[in-house]
Design a protein around this motif. Structure first.
Motif, short mmCIF file in Angstrom:
data_model
loop_
_atom_site.label_atom_id
_atom_site.label_comp_id
_atom_site.label_asym_id
_atom_site.label_seq_id
_atom_site.Cartn_x
_atom_site.Cartn_y
_atom_site.Cartn_z
N GLY A 221 32.25 41.89 27.99
CA GLY A 221 33.01 40.66 28.18
C GLY A 221 34.00 40.77 29.33
O GLY A 221 34.30 41.87 29.82
N ARG A 222 34.50 39.61 29.75
CA ARG A 222 35.39 39.59 30.91
C ARG A 222 36.64 40.42 30.68
O ARG A 222 37.00 41.27 31.48
CB ARG A 222 35.77 38.15 31.24
N TRP A 223 37.34 40.18 29.58
CA TRP A 223 38.63 40.85 29.37
C TRP A 223 38.45 42.31 29.04
O TRP A 223 39.30 43.15 29.41
CB TRP A 223 39.42 40.12 28.29
N GLU A 224 37.38 42.65 28.37
CA GLU A 224 37.10 44.08 28.15
C GLU A 224 36.79 44.77 29.48
O GLU A 224 37.18 45.92 29.72
CB GLU A 224 35.94 44.24 27.17
N HIS A 225 36.08 44.06 30.34
CA HIS A 225 35.78 44.58 31.68
C HIS A 225 37.07 44.82 32.47
O HIS A 225 37.25 45.87 33.12
CB HIS A 225 34.88 43.58 32.41
N ILE A 226 37.98 43.86 32.40
CA ILE A 226 39.26 44.00 33.11
C ILE A 226 40.08 45.15 32.54
O ILE A 226 40.69 45.93 33.28
CB ILE A 226 40.04 42.67 33.04
N ARG A 227 40.09 45.28 31.20
CA ARG A 227 40.83 46.39 30.59
C ARG A 227 40.26 47.74 31.03
O ARG A 227 41.02 48.70 31.25
CB ARG A 227 40.80 46.26 29.07
N SER A 228 38.96 47.83 31.18
CA SER A 228 38.35 49.07 31.65
C SER A 228 38.79 49.37 33.08
O SER A 228 39.08 50.52 33.43
CB SER A 228 36.82 48.96 31.57
N LEU B 252 41.76 42.44 37.98
CA LEU B 252 41.72 41.03 37.58
C LEU B 252 40.74 40.25 38.43
O LEU B 252 39.91 39.47 37.91
CB LEU B 252 43.12 40.43 37.70
N GLY C 199 37.19 41.15 37.51
CA GLY C 199 36.76 40.56 36.25
C GLY C 199 36.31 39.13 36.41
O GLY C 199 35.29 38.71 35.83
N PHE C 200 37.02 38.35 37.21
CA PHE C 200 36.63 36.96 37.41
C PHE C 200 35.43 36.83 38.33
O PHE C 200 34.60 35.93 38.16
CB PHE C 200 37.82 36.16 37.96
N HIS D 212 32.18 37.86 36.38
CA HIS D 212 31.84 37.02 35.23
C HIS D 212 31.88 35.54 35.59
O HIS D 212 31.88 34.69 34.70
CB HIS D 212 32.82 37.30 34.09
#
Length: 399
Positions: free
Chosen positions: A293-300, A370, A373-374, A377
């Motif tokens: 997912g987008r936010w999980e990708h950003i957290r990574s 950030l 991530g956008f 996705h």
């Protein structure tokens, strides 16, 4: 389908590389420097020469300092007068940073002119000959980079050449011409960032994410440099040779904006490095886990950024402070208190340089994560096909 997509990306990257290679060739012929070159116009030549004998009879020595002049008998090793001999002077001013002392057998860069009958005259030593060693280092660097990085190394060399040419051929003449240093510096840095990020990362999402993350970090750096340079009352004359430049006839130069532009330019390379690291990590994460997912990708990406940022900030500290070790040694040897050392304008300028660059580096990692991530996705909006209207004939047919 994957192979056709890869071929399309390769052809696009090849065109992009060819574009910047063309720009490099064009920059070699660009000359916007409107200032005269008195040495070139007066017919002075600069060639490699070897010292045959030395006359030190007029040299005066006071402890470690020498003043006066050496009389050198030299033989030219290159140029139109190769093989000819002449007498040259080596002026000693008593400054260790500027003076060079020659012995028989040393190679030097000789400045001289041609006499009425083509005989070399008026020789002046311009330092030990270092050009050959510098060229050798460049060749070794190119070979090593190509062996280690392959095609990516070739792109890095292209970006290296473009950066050097853009700074030397465009930025420096515009600075000397009195143009706004901050605007020129930011424009050059943005162009270099686009060149480096897209050449190394390709015309892909990775290259775009690296570019946008770097630009956001550079914006933060520029704003902080403007604010704190004014708050610290830093004068651009703290940079080496700044006063010499003013005394050379460039009285209207604004040294403080040049200092601010130099701060941004100095840390831009580290920002590009960090943003490319984060963008590459985000690319690999998405490749290995397409369903993330987008936010999980950003957290990574942020997790990777925390580890990399910790070392990069120390890199700036070591890179900048190493140039001023002797200055800090002098202040320490005088027994100055820490508050007085920190308040000296040279030290404050370097402190600002390090901290502003570090602020920019710290923000580049989350910015790149950030943006990545956008970008990875983002989905183009698709138009839903409209249902065909039901006609009376079709209703009757159905019935």
């Amino acid at each position: 389908m994957r192979s056709s997509l890869r071929q399309k990306l390769l052809s696009r990257d090849s065109l992009f590389c060819a574009f910047f290679a063309t720009l490099c060739v064009a920059l070699c012929f660009v000359d916007i420097n409107r200032f005269e070159e008195p040495e070139a116009q007066s017919g002075l030549l600069h060639e490699r020469a070897r010292v045959l004998s030395v006359d030190n009879s007029t040299v005066r020595q006071n402890l470690m300092l020498r003043s006066g002049a050496q009389r050198l008998e030299v033989e030219l090793l290159s140029g139109p007068d190769k093989g000819k001999q002449l007498t040259a002077d080596n002026i000693l001013t008593g400054q260790l940073a500027l003076d060079e002392y020659f012995q028989p057998g040393d190679d030097l860069l000789l400045q001289y002119s041609s006499g009425p009958q083509g005989k070399p005259i008026a020789g002046v030593a311009r330092g030990h000959y270092r050009v050959q060693g510098e060229v050798l280092m460049c060749v070794l660097f190119v070979v090593l980079l190509l062996l280690v990085a392959g095609s990516t190394g070739a792109k890095a060399l292209l970006s290296f050449a473009f950066s050097a040419l853009l700074i030397w051929k465009i930025m420096i003449p515009l600075f000397l011409d009195g143009k706004n240093p901050i605007m020129i510096g930011m424009g050059v840095v943005l162009l270099l960032t686009a060149c480096i990020c897209f050449l190394v990362g390709g015309l892909t999402r990775r290259g775009l994410a690296s570019f946008l993350g770097s630009v956001l970090g550079l914006a933060v750096t520029c704003i902080l440099a403007l604010v704190f340079t004014d708050a610290f009352r830093i004068n651009g004359a703290v940079r080496p040779f700044s006063e010499t430049l003013l005394y050379s006839g460039f009285f209207e130069l604004k040294l403080t904006p040049i200092f601010i532009a130099a701060v941004v330019i100095g840390c831009s390379g580290a920002m590009m490095d960090l943003s490319m690291d984060i963008a590459s990590a985000m690319h690999e994460i998405k490749e290995k886990s397409p369903g993330i997912g987008r936010w999980e990708h950003i957290r990574s990406g942020l997790s990777v950024g925390r580890a990399v940022t910790g070392t990069m900030t120390t890199t700036l500290l070591l890179a900048y402070s190493s140039s001023y070790i002797t200055m800090l040694m002098l202040f320490t040897s005088q027994g100055m208190p820490l508050a007085r050392i920190a308040n000296i304008n040279y030290v404050a300028a370097e402190f600002l340089n390090i901290m502003v660059g570090s602020f920019g580096l710290v923000t580049v990692a989350p910015f790149t994560a950030l943006v990545s991530g956008f970008i990875w996705h983002y989905r183009m909006p698709t138009t839903q096909p409209q249902a065909e209207p039901v006609t009376q004939a079709s209703e009757a047919q159905t019935a």
